[in-house]
Design a protein around this motif. Structure first.
Motif, short mmCIF file in Angstrom:
data_model
loop_
_atom_site.label_atom_id
_atom_site.label_comp_id
_atom_site.label_asym_id
_atom_site.label_seq_id
_atom_site.Cartn_x
_atom_site.Cartn_y
_atom_site.Cartn_z
N ALA A 163 0.69 -1.27 0.02
CA ALA A 163 -0.09 0.11 0.08
C ALA A 163 0.85 1.05 0.04
O ALA A 163 0.19 2.41 -0.05
N SER A 164 2.18 1.06 0.08
CA SER A 164 3.01 2.33 0.05
C SER A 164 3.32 3.12 -0.96
O SER A 164 3.71 4.34 -1.14
N GLY A 165 3.00 2.36 -2.38
CA GLY A 165 3.53 3.28 -3.39
C GLY A 165 5.16 3.34 -3.65
O GLY A 165 5.35 4.09 -4.54
N ARG A 166 5.67 2.58 -3.17
CA ARG A 166 7.15 2.39 -2.99
C ARG A 166 7.71 1.02 -3.56
O ARG A 166 7.01 0.13 -3.12
N PRO A 167 8.75 0.97 -4.23
CA PRO A 167 9.36 -0.27 -4.62
C PRO A 167 9.62 -1.26 -3.29
O PRO A 167 9.95 -0.64 -2.33
N THR A 168 9.70 -2.48 -3.34
CA THR A 168 9.97 -3.24 -2.26
C THR A 168 10.99 -4.49 -2.14
O THR A 168 10.70 -5.01 -3.41
N VAL A 169 11.72 -4.80 -1.24
CA VAL A 169 12.55 -5.85 -1.44
C VAL A 169 12.10 -6.52 -0.02
O VAL A 169 12.28 -6.33 0.90
N ILE A 170 11.84 -8.01 -0.44
CA ILE A 170 11.34 -8.68 0.46
C ILE A 170 12.35 -10.09 0.44
O ILE A 170 12.37 -10.84 -0.35
N GLY A 171 13.04 -10.37 1.62
CA GLY A 171 13.90 -11.49 1.80
C GLY A 171 13.23 -12.49 2.63
O GLY A 171 13.13 -12.32 3.75
N PHE A 172 13.08 -13.66 1.98
CA PHE A 172 12.82 -15.02 3.20
C PHE A 172 14.18 -15.55 3.34
O PHE A 172 14.68 -16.35 2.57
N LEU A 173 14.63 -15.29 4.64
CA LEU A 173 16.09 -15.76 4.80
C LEU A 173 16.21 -16.47 6.37
O LEU A 173 15.22 -16.11 7.12
#
Length: 284
Positions: free
Chosen positions: A185-195
């Protein structure tokens, strides 16, 4: 399906092709090098396939170029049919704990595909290593262009003790501020790491987390960064629900979402800062 027998035929064809393509003073021989796949979840289309090259127990050195040919394997294919249907260059990334290579072949059908890797070394020698990948009709995890689940992962707002949110030795609190739903919902690109840095089934998780932190240092608040720890209890080693939500059964994984929340890039296995920042460049 006798994949081993079929791939022997593939190797014979590749040896002939390599010999005809070599310079008169160069020689092409069966390589002592071994290729180890370091990514997973390959689907029809143009999957990212990454691999490392080893010489015995050590990382192979002085590789200058790797060219890949993809050949579809199957019971109903003749030797003529087994000519490569795709050829391309692999890109090497050395700004990672173990150097690795990446290519994006066009694979039209599910099944087993043989990959011929023609390897050039700095001393002028040409060697070859081969491997097989299994291609599925569809990805188990969110594919490029799809909107992933709006997960309500744990954050410091719901779990103030950061040592329960991550197995990282020196965690960065900035990675535990947002849920995926918040990011979408932020309107910004996102990086999500499953680590899971301390409990990774491979050796890749901790260096990938370093990559995520390095990218954050470069982009700052222009991009959301989220680390989702694979385990929600380090005593019982129970897996967080988000892994099932996203269709993940391996680690590490990193997803890059665009400003509209759609998957712009997805990375299984090793990921260097150069490769991650290249994926973010067009979104900034």
């Amino acid at each position: 399906m006798n994949i081993r027998i079929l791939f022997v035929g593939l190797l014979v064809l590749s040896m002939a092709a390599c010999a005809s393509a070599a310079e008169p003073e160069a020689t092409t021989e069966v390589s002592p090098l071994q290729i180890v796949l370091v990514s997973a979840d390959f689907a029809v289309g143009e999957p990212r396939i990454s691999f490392a090259v080893f010489d015995g127990e050590n990382t192979a050195e002085n590789i200058t170029d790797i060219r890949i040919s993809a050949v579809e394997l199957g019971e109903d294919l003749t030797a003529t049919d087994m000519a490569p249907s795709w050829n391309g260059e692999a890109t090497g990334y050395t700004d990672y704990e173990i150097p690795y290579w990446v290519f994006y072949p066009r694979l039209q059908r599910p099944g087993y595909w043989g990959m011929i890797a023609e390897i050039d070394r700095a001393d002028g020698s040409k060697t070859r290593a081969d491997f097989v990948v299994q291609v599925q009709p569809n990805s188990k995890s969110p594919a490029i262009g799809e909107t992933p689940p709006a997960s309500l992962n744990r954050t410091l707002a719901t779990e103030p003790d950061i040592t329960l949110l991550t197995s990282a030795a020196d965690p960065d609190p900035a990675l535990y501020q947002l849920t995926v739903a918040d990011a979408l919902a932020s309107g910004r690109p996102t990086v999500i790491g499953f680590l899971t840095p301390a409990f990774c089934q491979t050796k890749w998780c901790a260096p990938v987390l370093d990559t995520v932190e390095a990218a954050r240092a470069e982009t700052g608040d222009a991009v959301n960064y989220i680390h989702i720890e694979v385990y929600d209890d380090f005593q019982t080693m129970t897996v967080v629900k988000e892994m099932a939500e996203w269709g993940l059964d391996t680690e590490p994984w990193v997803f890059v979402l665009d400003e509209e929340g759609r998957v712009a890039a997805r990375f299984s296995g090793p990921l260097s800062p150069t490769e991650l920042l290249a994926a973010l460049e067009s979104l900034l």
